[in-house]
Design an enzyme around this catalytic site. Structure first.
Site, mmCIF file in Angstrom:
data_model
loop_
_atom_site.group_PDB
_atom_site.id
_atom_site.type_symbol
_atom_site.label_atom_id
_atom_site.label_comp_id
_atom_site.label_asym_id
_atom_site.label_seq_id
_atom_site.Cartn_x
_atom_site.Cartn_y
_atom_site.Cartn_z
ATOM 1 C CG ASP A 103 -35.274 -9.978 -34.328
ATOM 2 O OD1 ASP A 103 -35.466 -9.045 -33.582
ATOM 3 O OD2 ASP A 103 -35.991 -10.660 -34.515
ATOM 4 C CB SER A 104 -37.720 -5.024 -37.366
ATOM 5 O OG SER A 104 -38.434 -5.779 -37.271
ATOM 6 C CG ASP A 162 -40.691 -6.841 -40.743
ATOM 7 O OD1 ASP A 162 -40.551 -6.744 -40.238
ATOM 8 O OD2 ASP A 162 -40.771 -8.165 -42.010
ATOM 9 C CD GLN A 213 -42.649 -9.420 -44.822
ATOM 10 O OE1 GLN A 213 -43.211 -10.459 -45.346
ATOM 11 N NE2 GLN A 213 -41.884 -9.222 -43.278
ATOM 12 C CG ASP A 234 -32.437 -16.331 -38.599
ATOM 13 O OD1 ASP A 234 -32.779 -15.608 -39.580
ATOM 14 O OD2 ASP A 234 -33.126 -16.152 -37.377
ATOM 15 C CB CYS A 276 -19.638 -35.526 -36.146
ATOM 16 S SG CYS A 276 -19.169 -33.354 -35.790
ATOM 17 C CB CYS A 305 -18.895 -31.210 -32.587
ATOM 18 S SG CYS A 305 -20.161 -32.809 -31.916
ATOM 19 C CB CYS A 356 -19.120 -36.750 -32.318
ATOM 20 S SG CYS A 356 -20.915 -36.661 -32.667
ATOM 21 C CG HIS A 358 -24.219 -32.760 -33.031
ATOM 22 N ND1 HIS A 358 -23.161 -33.579 -33.325
ATOM 23 C CD2 HIS A 358 -24.891 -32.848 -34.036
ATOM 24 C CE1 HIS A 358 -23.057 -34.312 -34.830
ATOM 25 N NE2 HIS A 358 -24.318 -33.945 -35.137
#
Lengths: 374, 374
Positions: A93-94, A147, A189, A266, A304, A306, A309, A335
């Site tokens: 990111d900035s 920004d 923005q 994200d 699940c 993972c 689990c 998880h």
């Protein structure tokens, strides 16, 4: 500038789309969720685990890495990928978001932002040129234009002035940017004012950047306001380039983002909430500290796949969490990231099969009583 | 009672010996180091990682597990192995050490010990019978007789009275113990008074328990005092049964313990020190927070085969530690346990090759200038 975006197919009933882009650190299939690796680590996990979970691109935080251990140090040590041992792609990111949310005593001027470190109070100035310099030193595959992330609510006048400055900063970022193995994305923005968002988008689109993001959403505005911006702005972002919704959000937010044509997401939610004991399932979420799980031999979610689990009961996870054991944060994070990355994989498959609308219907049906909620 | 100890070979020049014993959860090659899994987890690691490091037996803490999540709960959930997902062997201590080091307001009487939980102040009584009951509920492969861990220094009179009570408690433990898939080991007490140690040993040996430990060492006494007990007591422990030195110690302590005929060790040092940033190497230890490592691209130790050293620089480990990142504790723990378990593996190989004395000479030579110390 790299990041070759390829549109694979579009949904007939929405703006949703299935694509992929290439970086010097591998191919990324979209729509994609990027786990957050704030300080050169996805908290509690090794890079191998993150890769095994299916992640192909991470987010790194320019503000944090600039302050500690320092971008020049990371550059000397071979760049962020080598420093943290991550073979996949990285987006940085900035620095803007953290300057506005974490740093002390900040002054915004046309030149840039002055602030004091949240770690030691030291004084710093980040300008658009400095943000680009830091991100080039880190060597991320995708850098973001510096920004201002406007809070919610702001006046129309403030949002307009801030947006116009962000556009001017984007031009300076583009001018300063030189690293050819790194793509520079612009950030739209304009707060919740649709005309400002559209004006920003038009001016940034004229710069022909290789990707565009929507910033300053999920900063406290009502859900309907966020959705209004998403529905009205995301589909207008250049269709031949990746579209990125920054810092959002819940599983529902991701589904709606995809519906509006977003390709990249994200959010700290799966990782941060994991460390707070909130675990995601297809029917909603559970708080593992709840006493009802003290004797529960079942996994977080039946079926699940993972590591957590497949090996551990809710009772064990609750015990680890109550005892503040380090393993609790790991197992919960594994998880939750598995859930988020799996959700995006399901979405990609549904788009390939031309069945996104049907998949989305089932996604919501599951949450309306398909299982036990907490 | 299980634990079939087999003596493979003896060192010609010392009391050191190479052996193995069998439990219902696998074979353990000795001399062995047992990582500490206090609260049903080796802090920060998954059971898979602990197994991959080569550990075949862990230590679990009766006091901690009794208080949280509770031994009966663990029993309902299938026992400690299943609860924590560990396929190897488990030894549980008696609870004595933590009652004396962690709990508040304790009263020692012939019947047992009354204390208040360090977690919530609740009142509890642990008797020899209760300790056995808890350990049987946990289902460890090796249980320890309830004992008083005497502090250092104590008067001869106190050490004698305490040792005699520990012997009476051992008889009550043996009487109470019924679980046939669990071995019950005795603990030799007597502080630094060799005649008390010998008297204790003789009385416990008469009980024909399947293994014997030396307790209350490394509790603050000078190194020479510890060594005197080790050299005078360890060789007298029954030769046909595993000998266990409790809660000890540094790499040097392990080497000297082996020389005196000890087969089993446990200590929080590799795991706790890892979390404090102290990393073991063949030439000594380093403090990773030291500024000299900020730009150091080398691994902790060149040639080390652990995951941490194969993938990460000292600079990255220092960054994680300074930023208090959860991954720091993991990567440091992986390295330190790899070091401790690798040390014991080297010792076993040297004993098989009849070269323990030569190995020990090189071990100390390395530490006296074979590399950079911190």
């Amino acid at each position: 500038m790299l990041v070759h975006f390829e549109l694979i197919c579009r949904d007939r009933e929405s703006h949703a789309r299935r694509g992929r882009f290439r970086t010097t650190h591998g191919v990324v299939e979209t729509p994609v969720f990027m786990p957050v690796g704030t300080q050169a680590t996805v908290k509690s996990l090794t890079p191998q685990e993150v890769e095994d979970l299916g992640a192909r691109i991470l987010l790194g935080n320019t503000y944090h890495l600039y302050l500690r251990p320092g971008a020049e140090r990371i550059a000397r040590l071979g760049g962020l990928h080598q420093f943290m041992g991550w073979k996949g792609a990285i987006l940085t990111d900035s620095g803007g978001f953290q300057v506005f949310s974490l740093a002390k005593i900040r002054t915004i001027e046309e030149e840039g932002v002055s602030f004091q470190s949240h770690i030691d109070g030291s004084r710093h100035v980040i300008t658009p040129e400095k943000s680009v310099e830091i991100q080039e030193a880190l060597g991320s595959d995708i850098a973001m234009c510096f920004d201002e992330c406007t809070p919610y609510p702001v006046t129309y006048a403030y949002a307009k002035a801030s947006m116009e400055r962000t556009v001017r900063w984007a031009r300076r970022c583009l001018e300063a940017h030189g690293r050819e193995d790194q793509a520079l994305f612009g950030i739209v923005q304009g707060s919740t004012f649709l005309d400002l968002r559209r004006a920003c988008l038009e001016q940034l689109a004229a710069l022909d950047l290789p990707g565009y993001a929507i910033g300053s959403l999920s900063v406290g505005e009502p859900k309907e306001e966020m959705l209004a911006v998403l529905e009205n702005v995301a589909p207008l972002l250049p269709a031949d380039k990746p579209r990125y919704l920054m810092g959002v959000g819940t599983p529902e937010d991701l589904v709606e983002g995809v519906r509006c044509g977003v390709d990249m997401f994200d959010c700290v939610m799966p990782t941060r909430n994991a460390r707070n004991g909130m675990l995601f399932t297809s029917w909603g979420s559970i708080q593992i500290k709840n006493a009802r799980y003290a004797d529960d031999p079942r996994p977080i979610e039946d079926g699940c796949g993972c590591y957590t689990c497949r090996h551990f009961s809710r009772a064990y996870l609750r015990h680890l969490f109550m005892a503040r054991e380090l393993l609790a944060y790991r197992l919960n994070t594994l998880h939750n990231l598995h859930y988020y990355l799996g959700l995006m994989e399901q979405i990609r498959h549904s788009l390939e099969a031309g069945a996104f609308a049907e998949w989305r219907r089932r996604f919501y049906a599951n949450r309306d009583g398909g299982g036990t909620s907490d």
